[in-house]
Design a protein around this motif. Structure first.
Motif: not given
Length: 559
Positions: A110-121
């Motif tokens: 499972x993956x949980x992305x919080x906030x700036x996880x969208x500003x990654x890779x």
């Protein structure tokens, strides 16, 4: 498992938030919190780590926090049920670590992305699919109205229809809706600086191969992590990603609400009825049938969220005539909701006629006190039952006295407060007109290019195809698709075309082999039947030899 601490529960109730009970006796599990940053660093990261530790201590999971990417190995990740990217930024994993994480998720992690996880890779296409959308910009921190679309998912079931909060509000480079199940959106009229318009997702979930992904764009401020409402949002996302709580996270478009708070168009037959508050119907007395009397339906996908209290008993009535009967009986079919009944009357059964697949049902079912989602897919006399996105029954009517081809739908009320329903919505299914699409007309892709061939229609094909490449066609929907035909050529090893819905890792609808046709200017036709019911764009995924040109696609037809 234990619920949120009493103080948090009290604050939630005083704020008018409906609590979602947490499953009891859940086996303990482990969660990895990863907060490495290679760009901007959020000062809320320590508060976020502590909040997740607190949630774990109260809800049966242990937390390991790290900023060391060396943890991303096959062995290192294997012990975790979910990995949280807590406001990571920039390029945080090398190629070997990326491969390990991709295998972990595809294998069921499972993956949980919080906030700036969208500003990654940004340069890792797989991560872009996993997180759902990349960050574009944000205005200043301000108050916003968050519109909750899905009030059954564990991350949002505790919320009302509108959640007012203060946060840093991301705009995204693309809308994730075609490839993810949107849980909540931002009301851009309630704040300044939104750039995505009327459809601005801020939280969503999705399946990723055999794994699960949840993302929330909220969580910029330190105060977020002491807010019990946000903490419950984060806990629900972790529980979904870890596979502890089940949810239907398939992309969903084109549905019309039959009940979203208003009972207009509904009628009660028989004793009792349903209380109506907070966008929720709650059974009262009975036995009765609360039926949508405004319209009959034929071929359709009916979705609805339901919850039992204790050992409740209810059901959904389909295909019955306009008799207003308290129990439609022989005039229709009932899809049972009852966890403790006999096999042909238990949850997911076509009541009295056909039991569900018990293994699939048990794997998909949330316990009493938690919300579940049904999709009841009626196509002619065929009825399929999906529980939290997983098929648990496939029934075909052969009773001449009954028919699923036309009739009404209804909700059974049986007992005081035993069953609740939310968000009853329907999508009527029409006949799909065969659509021919030029292979080179893809709207997004990985690896492929346009190739020139004089013998192709229009002089061009989709070409330079190698193993693992894909091409997506947002102008074509997979809704109701049953056949796939393609004009192809190959002077190489050949391979296979996989037809998927929504994304390159979306639902596999079918696949067809492509053999060497004698050259890239010599075309042949291949075809296959498609199965499953999905929404979203058509995506062709290509497999074959590990290197070299496999084949070209001139055009294809979905029918």
């Amino acid at each position: 498992m234990r619920s949120l601490p009493a103080l948090a529960a009290a604050v939630l109730l005083s704020a008018g938030v409906v609590m979602t009970p947490v499953a009891q006796a859940q086996a303990p599990y482990q969660v990895l919190v990863f907060s490495k940053t290679a760009g901007f660093r959020h000062d809320a990261i320590p508060a976020g780590i502590q909040a997740i530790r607190d949630l774990g201590a109260a809800n049966g999971f242990t937390v390991t926090a790290t900023e060391d990417a060396a943890a991303f190995t096959a062995t290192g990740l294997a012990k975790y049920s979910a990995v949280v990217f807590l406001s990571t930024t920039g390029d945080v994993l090398d190629g070997t670590q990326q491969t390990a994480f991709e295998s972990y998720v595809n294998g069921g992690g499972g993956f949980v992305g919080v906030h700036a996880a969208a500003d990654t890779e940004y340069d890792w296409p797989y991560y872009g699919q996993l997180v759902g959308a990349y960050f574009s910009s944000h205005p200043n921190i301000q108050q916003v109205n968050v519109k909750v679309e899905d009030r059954a998912h564990p991350a949002t079931a505790h919320l009302g229809p509108v959640w007012t909060r203060t946060d840093e509000l991301y705009n995204y480079r693309a809308n994730p809706r075609p490839n993810a199940h949107v849980l909540a959106t931002l009301d851009e009229s309630s704040y300044s600086g939104g750039t995505m318009g009327a459809d601005h997702p801020i939280a969503w979930c999705k399946a990723q191969s055999n794994g699960r992904a949840f993302y929330t764009g909220l969580g910029h401020t330190i105060e977020s992590y002491s807010d019990p409402v946000f903490r419950a949002h984060l806990l629900g996302g972790i529980r979904y990603a870890a596979g502890v709580s089940k949810a239907d996270c398939r992309p969903e478009t084109g549905y019309t609400g039959l009940y979203t708070g208003s009972t207009a168009g509904w009628s009660q037959a028989g004793p009792g009825g349903f209380g109506n508050a907070d966008g929720t119907l709650t059974s009262q007395g009975g036995p009765g049938n609360f039926w949508y009397s405004a319209k009959e339906f034929g071929s359709y996908s009916l979705k609805l969220d339901w919850k039992l209290t204790g050992d409740g008993d209810s059901g959904v009535h389909l295909g019955f005539p306009s008799s207003g009967a308290a129990q439609p009986g022989a005039g229709g079919y009932e899809i049972a909701i009852d966890a403790s009944a006999a096999a042909n009357a238990t949850t997911g059964a076509v009541y009295g006629v056909q039991a569900p697949d018990a293994t699939a049902r048990d794997a998909a079912l949330n316990p009493a006190g938690q919300w579940n989602t049904f999709e009841l897919l009626v196509e002619g006399e065929r009825l399929r039952v999906y529980l939290n996105g997983r098929q648990v029954n496939d029934f075909t009517n052969t009773d001449a006295a009954r028919s699923l081809r036309q009739g009404y739908i209804g909700l059974q009320n049986l007992g005081d407060g035993a069953t609740s329903f939310r968000n009853v919505r329907i999508k009527e299914l029409g006949v799909v007109t065969p659509t021919q699409v030029q292979g080179e007309a893809f709207t997004s892709s990985a690896g492929v290019q346009v190739a020139s061939h004089a013998t192709a229609v229009g002089g061009q094909t989709l070409g330079y195809i190698e193993n693992g490449d894909w091409a997506a066609y947002s102008q074509v929907s997979t809704t109701g698709a049953r056949t796939f035909t393609a004009r192809v050529s190959s002077g190489g090893a050949g391979g296979r075309i996989e037809v998927r819905s929504g994304s390159s890792t979306g639902t596999l609808l079918g696949s067809v082999a492509v053999v060497n046709t004698g050259g890239f200017d010599t075309f042949a036709t291949v075809s296959t039947a498609l199965t499953g019911t999905t929404t979203g764009q058509v995506v062709l995924v290509f497999t074959g030899a590990t290197s070299g040109g496999l084949f070209d696609v001139d055009h294809f037809t979905i029918g």
